[in-house]
Design a protein around this motif. Structure first.
Motif, short mmCIF file in Angstrom:
data_model
loop_
_atom_site.label_atom_id
_atom_site.label_comp_id
_atom_site.label_asym_id
_atom_site.label_seq_id
_atom_site.Cartn_x
_atom_site.Cartn_y
_atom_site.Cartn_z
N LEU A 174 18.71 -40.06 66.89
CA LEU A 174 19.93 -40.79 66.57
C LEU A 174 20.98 -39.86 65.98
O LEU A 174 22.14 -39.83 66.43
CB LEU A 174 19.62 -41.93 65.60
CG LEU A 174 20.84 -42.73 65.10
CD1 LEU A 174 21.54 -43.41 66.27
CD2 LEU A 174 20.41 -43.75 64.05
N VAL A 175 20.60 -39.09 64.98
CA VAL A 175 21.54 -38.17 64.33
C VAL A 175 21.99 -37.10 65.31
O VAL A 175 23.18 -36.79 65.42
CB VAL A 175 20.89 -37.54 63.08
CG1 VAL A 175 21.79 -36.46 62.50
CG2 VAL A 175 20.62 -38.62 62.03
N ASP A 176 21.04 -36.52 66.02
CA ASP A 176 21.36 -35.45 66.98
C ASP A 176 22.35 -35.94 68.03
O ASP A 176 23.35 -35.27 68.32
CB ASP A 176 20.06 -34.99 67.66
CG ASP A 176 20.27 -33.76 68.54
OD1 ASP A 176 21.37 -33.58 69.07
OD2 ASP A 176 19.32 -32.99 68.70
N THR A 177 22.08 -37.10 68.61
CA THR A 177 22.93 -37.61 69.70
C THR A 177 24.35 -37.90 69.23
O THR A 177 25.32 -37.58 69.92
CB THR A 177 22.31 -38.87 70.32
OG1 THR A 177 20.97 -38.58 70.74
CG2 THR A 177 23.11 -39.34 71.52
N LEU A 178 24.48 -38.51 68.06
CA LEU A 178 25.82 -38.80 67.53
C LEU A 178 26.63 -37.53 67.33
O LEU A 178 27.81 -37.45 67.73
CB LEU A 178 25.69 -39.56 66.20
CG LEU A 178 25.28 -41.03 66.28
CD1 LEU A 178 24.99 -41.56 64.88
CD2 LEU A 178 26.39 -41.85 66.95
N VAL A 179 26.01 -36.52 66.73
CA VAL A 179 26.73 -35.26 66.47
C VAL A 179 27.02 -34.54 67.78
O VAL A 179 28.16 -34.12 68.03
CB VAL A 179 25.90 -34.37 65.53
CG1 VAL A 179 26.57 -33.01 65.37
CG2 VAL A 179 25.74 -35.03 64.17
N PHE A 180 26.00 -34.39 68.62
CA PHE A 180 26.17 -33.63 69.85
C PHE A 180 27.24 -34.24 70.76
O PHE A 180 28.14 -33.55 71.24
CB PHE A 180 24.85 -33.53 70.61
CG PHE A 180 24.98 -32.83 71.94
CD1 PHE A 180 24.94 -31.45 72.00
CD2 PHE A 180 25.16 -33.55 73.12
CE1 PHE A 180 25.08 -30.79 73.22
CE2 PHE A 180 25.30 -32.90 74.33
CZ PHE A 180 25.26 -31.51 74.38
N CYS A 181 27.13 -35.54 71.01
CA CYS A 181 28.05 -36.18 71.94
C CYS A 181 29.49 -36.16 71.43
O CYS A 181 30.44 -36.06 72.22
CB CYS A 181 27.60 -37.61 72.22
SG CYS A 181 26.07 -37.73 73.16
N THR A 182 29.67 -36.23 70.13
CA THR A 182 31.02 -36.20 69.57
C THR A 182 31.67 -34.84 69.76
O THR A 182 32.84 -34.73 70.15
CB THR A 182 30.98 -36.56 68.07
OG1 THR A 182 30.43 -37.87 67.92
CG2 THR A 182 32.37 -36.53 67.46
N VAL A 183 30.92 -33.78 69.51
CA VAL A 183 31.47 -32.42 69.62
C VAL A 183 31.59 -31.99 71.08
O VAL A 183 32.54 -31.30 71.46
CB VAL A 183 30.60 -31.43 68.83
CG1 VAL A 183 31.13 -30.01 68.98
CG2 VAL A 183 30.55 -31.82 67.35
N ALA A 184 30.63 -32.38 71.91
CA ALA A 184 30.59 -31.90 73.29
C ALA A 184 31.44 -32.71 74.26
O ALA A 184 31.69 -32.26 75.38
CB ALA A 184 29.14 -31.91 73.79
N ALA A 185 31.90 -33.87 73.86
CA ALA A 185 32.53 -34.81 74.80
C ALA A 185 33.67 -34.17 75.61
O ALA A 185 33.70 -34.29 76.84
CB ALA A 185 33.04 -36.03 74.03
N THR A 186 34.60 -33.50 74.95
CA THR A 186 35.75 -32.97 75.68
C THR A 186 35.37 -31.84 76.63
O THR A 186 36.07 -31.60 77.62
CB THR A 186 36.83 -32.47 74.70
OG1 THR A 186 36.25 -31.48 73.83
CG2 THR A 186 37.37 -33.62 73.86
#
Length: 235
Positions: A174-186
């Motif tokens: 949960l924590v990993d996905t929230l952080v990763f997807c937020t930073v990697a999205a663009t």
């Protein structure tokens, strides 16, 4: 209480058992997790869409990093798990530096060389952002994952392996996905909140589903390694 990683003997206490990370099995697991992290970062720079579902090209690889992290934590303890995380970081950063050098090296000036240079810049150029996202997400998620497993093992010793795997997986991912997807999205072309929510929700559900689905295999591997690690002394 976790023993020193240099000790091959387990003290006669009521604490949890840990194997010595100086073994060949630990080396194989460490190398495997580093390779998975590098390949996941390359795949993560490509946006992928299955109908309404948005993900990235590394979606099928990254759950393996957490599965390997669970195995390392259960057998070798938190200190060995942190070492694996750090080595994964180092491998990812070195890979980005290598990509940057490859891109700036002078290439051929014919049409094929120019096309190849453009393709490398497009494919490998955004990887640094994926690596940054991966480092931040993996550091937070895998650290939480390992901490939960160690704390639960200290309470239950050899009992409750499935409970440890299930509990740590959900919180860590949960924590990993929230952080990763937020930073990697663009980096993969996500521009709206709806796309980000799609990307994040699918990523979390998929990763957890994969880890739960293979949990019997993960437990079998852990038990097999415990039997074949000479320094592991279950209590």
């Amino acid at each position: 209480m976790e023993t020193s990683p240099t000790s091959r003997t387990q003290p006669d206490t009521a604490g949890p058992a840990w194997a010595d990370p100086g073994s060949g099995h630990y080396a194989v697991l460490l190398a495997s997790i580093s390779v998975v992290v590098i390949l996941s970062n390359i795949g993560g720079s490509k946006g992928v869409q299955f109908g309404p579902i948005i993900t990235d090209g590394g979606f099928f690889l990254f759950p393996l990093a957490y599965i390997l992290g669970d195995v390392i934590t259960e057998l070798y303890g938190a200190r060995a798990a942190r070492r694996a995380i750090v080595m994964g970081f180092i491998a990812a950063v070195v890979s980005v530096i290598c990509y940057a050098i490859i891109i700036v090296l002078p290439g051929f000036n014919d049409d094929y060389g120019i096309a190849k240079q453009s393709a490398l810049e497009t494919a490998l150029g955004p990887v640094w952002q994926i690596v940054l996202a991966g480092l931040l997400g993996y550091a937070a998620g895998q650290t939480l994952n390992s901490t939960v497993m160690v704390l639960m093992k200290r309470r239950t010793l050899e009992r409750g392996l499935f409970a440890r795997l299930a509990s740590s997986t959900g919180l860590g991912e949960l924590v990993d996905t929230l952080v990763f997807c937020t930073v990697a999205a663009t980096a993969i072309g996500i521009t709206t909140v709806g796309q980000w929510a799609n990307y994040t929700c699918f990523g979390f559900v998929y990763k957890v589903a994969v880890q739960y689905a293979v949990m019997p295999a993960t437990a079998w591997l852990i038990k097999w390694l415990k039997r074949h690690e000479p320094s592991y002394r279950p209590r």
